[in-house]
Design an enzyme around this catalytic site. Structure first.
Site, PDB file in Angstrom:
ATOM      1  N   LYS A   1       0.661  -1.111  -0.061  1.00 45.89           N
ATOM      2  CA  LYS A   1      -0.099  -0.016  -0.087  1.00 45.89           C
ATOM      3  C   LYS A   1       1.007   1.269   0.010  1.00 45.89           C
ATOM      4  CE  LYS A   1       0.967   1.500   4.385  1.00 45.89           C
ATOM      5  NZ  LYS A   1       1.653   2.556   4.665  1.00 45.89           N
TER       6      LYS A   1
ATOM      7  N   ASP B   1      -2.009  -1.923  10.334  1.00 43.21           N
ATOM      8  CA  ASP B   1      -2.486  -1.861   8.724  1.00 43.21           C
ATOM      9  C   ASP B   1      -2.789  -3.124   8.152  1.00 43.21           C
ATOM     10  OD1 ASP B   1      -1.385   0.814   9.044  1.00 43.21           O
ATOM     11  OD2 ASP B   1       0.607   0.334   7.981  1.00 43.21           O
TER      12      ASP B   1
HETATM   13  O1  C5P Z   1       0.504  -1.532  14.743  1.00 42.41           O
HETATM   14  P1  C5P Z   1       1.658  -1.645  14.041  1.00 42.41           P
HETATM   15  O2  C5P Z   1       2.803  -2.834  14.527  1.00 42.41           O
HETATM   16  O3  C5P Z   1       1.689  -1.348  12.715  1.00 42.41           O
HETATM   17  O4  C5P Z   1       2.784  -0.397  14.782  1.00 42.41           O
HETATM   18  C1  C5P Z   1       3.980  -0.294  14.907  1.00 42.41           C
HETATM   19  C2  C5P Z   1       4.490   0.776  15.919  1.00 42.41           C
HETATM   20  O5  C5P Z   1       4.245   2.434  15.095  1.00 42.41           O
HETATM   21  C3  C5P Z   1       3.727   0.775  17.064  1.00 42.41           C
HETATM   22  O6  C5P Z   1       4.297   0.046  18.133  1.00 42.41           O
HETATM   23  C4  C5P Z   1       3.840   2.186  17.710  1.00 42.41           C
HETATM   24  O7  C5P Z   1       5.005   2.788  18.039  1.00 42.41           O
HETATM   25  C5  C5P Z   1       3.668   2.928  16.087  1.00 42.41           C
HETATM   26  N1  C5P Z   1       2.303   3.552  15.809  1.00 42.41           N
HETATM   27  C6  C5P Z   1       1.704   4.415  16.653  1.00 42.41           C
HETATM   28  N2  C5P Z   1       0.412   4.742  16.322  1.00 42.41           N
HETATM   29  C7  C5P Z   1      -0.384   4.153  15.052  1.00 42.41           C
HETATM   30  C8  C5P Z   1       0.155   3.042  14.672  1.00 42.41           C
HETATM   31  C9  C5P Z   1       1.663   2.726  14.794  1.00 42.41           C
HETATM   32  O8  C5P Z   1       2.473   5.143  17.314  1.00 42.41           O
HETATM   33  N3  C5P Z   1      -1.627   4.358  14.872  1.00 42.41           N
END
Ligand code: C5P
Length: 319
Positions: A18, A145
């Site tokens: 994406k 995501d």
């Molecule tokens: O959920 P995901 O594994 O993609 O997120 C990776 C990191 O990115 C999270 O641990 C966080 O530090 C940051 N993040 C965030 N807010 C979001 C998505 C991700 O702070 N909405």
């Protein structure tokens, strides 16, 4: 018609990358994640996951990329375990072979889309018959995501990124040139941390303010025509902190902005990959071919891509 076709023991799940057509950080949530307002778009750069049902109860992973762990920390294994636990049948087994084409640590949801493909693929291979909404719901436990990557296309994504609102377009004709410096990766948590350090004092705190921002996104026109002709820029808040830290992002944005016919240029997600939008795929491909040497000299990998109206696709040898 069910778009997912499989024989009994084998299938291939195609997992699409994406890009972000909009990424706005609204504030911070009580769970420590950021409250986001995004528009995500699937593109035709994809990983392939070959899944073979196994008679034992093991979940195994092999891949063509040495930099990827094949263990419990891989989102593919996490997704397979999550699904097996959800249905309460630990006897289910699968051998997965991953052909990795999406660059890792690139802001293209490469890991998330593999997890989405695992859920959609195993739901079919293991005959679990869970609804797509159940898979989306389950997937948010392991990554923000992943829900988007299940059905993909072009969607509004709120909350952590997991609250989806589908846009009613059937087809997307825009093309893009995507570039990434293969020598660097950006850590998503670090990008958000830096953003918070710099802009945290400006964060919205009130749910009413969040909703006001969401309504602006909802009432905007996200059609191809509007993107190309009514916008001056693509908003990606994380670009404001990643660009000054990364000469590779700076270089990528500069080269893309100078291409003839490139309309809008932006970083994707937390970077470092960047893209430029074109009228259609043929235009993007033509410009890419004319500038191959320039990308090579700058040390950038480059792809001409088209936009997809779907996320995970399943197929097997017989379709
Ligand atoms: O959920 P995901 O594994 O993609 O997120 C990776 C990191 O990115 C999270 O641990 C966080 O530090 C940051 N993040 C965030 N807010 C979001 C998505 C991700 O702070 N909405």
């Amino acid at each position: 018609m069910d778009p997912y076709i499989a024989n009994e023991d084998f299938l291939i799940a195609e997992a699409h990358a994406k890009i972000n057509l909009h990424l706005e950080v609204l504030g911070i949530r009580s769970d420590g994640f950021h409250e986001l307002a995004m528009v995500m778009q699937s593109i035709n750069l994809s990983d392939q996951l070959k899944m073979i049902k196994s008679a034992d109860n093991k979940i195994t992973l092999k891949s063509n990329n040495k930099d990827i762990s094949n263990g419990e920390d891989n989102l593919i294994i996490k997704a397979a375990n999550l699904l097996r636990n959800k249905v309460g049948n630990t006897q289910l087994g699968v051998d997965i072979e991953l052909e990795k084409n999406i660059p890792i640590g690139a802001g293209l949801a490469g890991g998330s889309t593999d997890a989405a493909a695992t859920l959609v693929g195993l739901n079919k291979l293991w005959n679990l018959n869970l609804e797509i909404e159940e898979l989306e719901n389950l997937s948010k436990e392991i990554g923000s995501d992943i829900p988007f990557c299940v059905l993909g296309g072009r969607q509004l994504c709120f909350g952590r990124g997991e609250i989806l609102e589908r846009l009613k377009f059937d087809r997307f004709d825009l093309g893009l040139i995507l570039v990434k410096d293969p020598s660097i990766q950006v850590s998503t948590p670090v990008a958000y941390k830096k953003y918070k350090e710099k802009y945290g004092h400006k964060y919205l705190v009130d749910e009413r303010d969040f909703e006001m921002k969401r309504n602006i996104i909802r009432s905007s026109d996200w059609s191809d025509q509007s993107l190309l002709h009514n916008r001056k820029e693509i908003k990606n808040d994380l670009q404001k902190t990643v660009r000054p830290m990364s000469k590779e992002v700076e270089k990528s944005l500069k080269i893309l902005s100078g291409l003839p016919g490139s309309h809008l240029v932006s970083m994707s997600g937390s970077g470092p990959s960047c893209f430029a939008l074109f009228q259609n795929f043929n235009e993007a491909n033509k410009v890419l071919n004319e500038h191959v040497k320039e990308f090579e000299r700058a040390g950038l990998s480059a792809w001409a891509c088209s936009m997809m109206s779907n996320g995970v696709l399943l197929r097997n040898e017989f379709t």
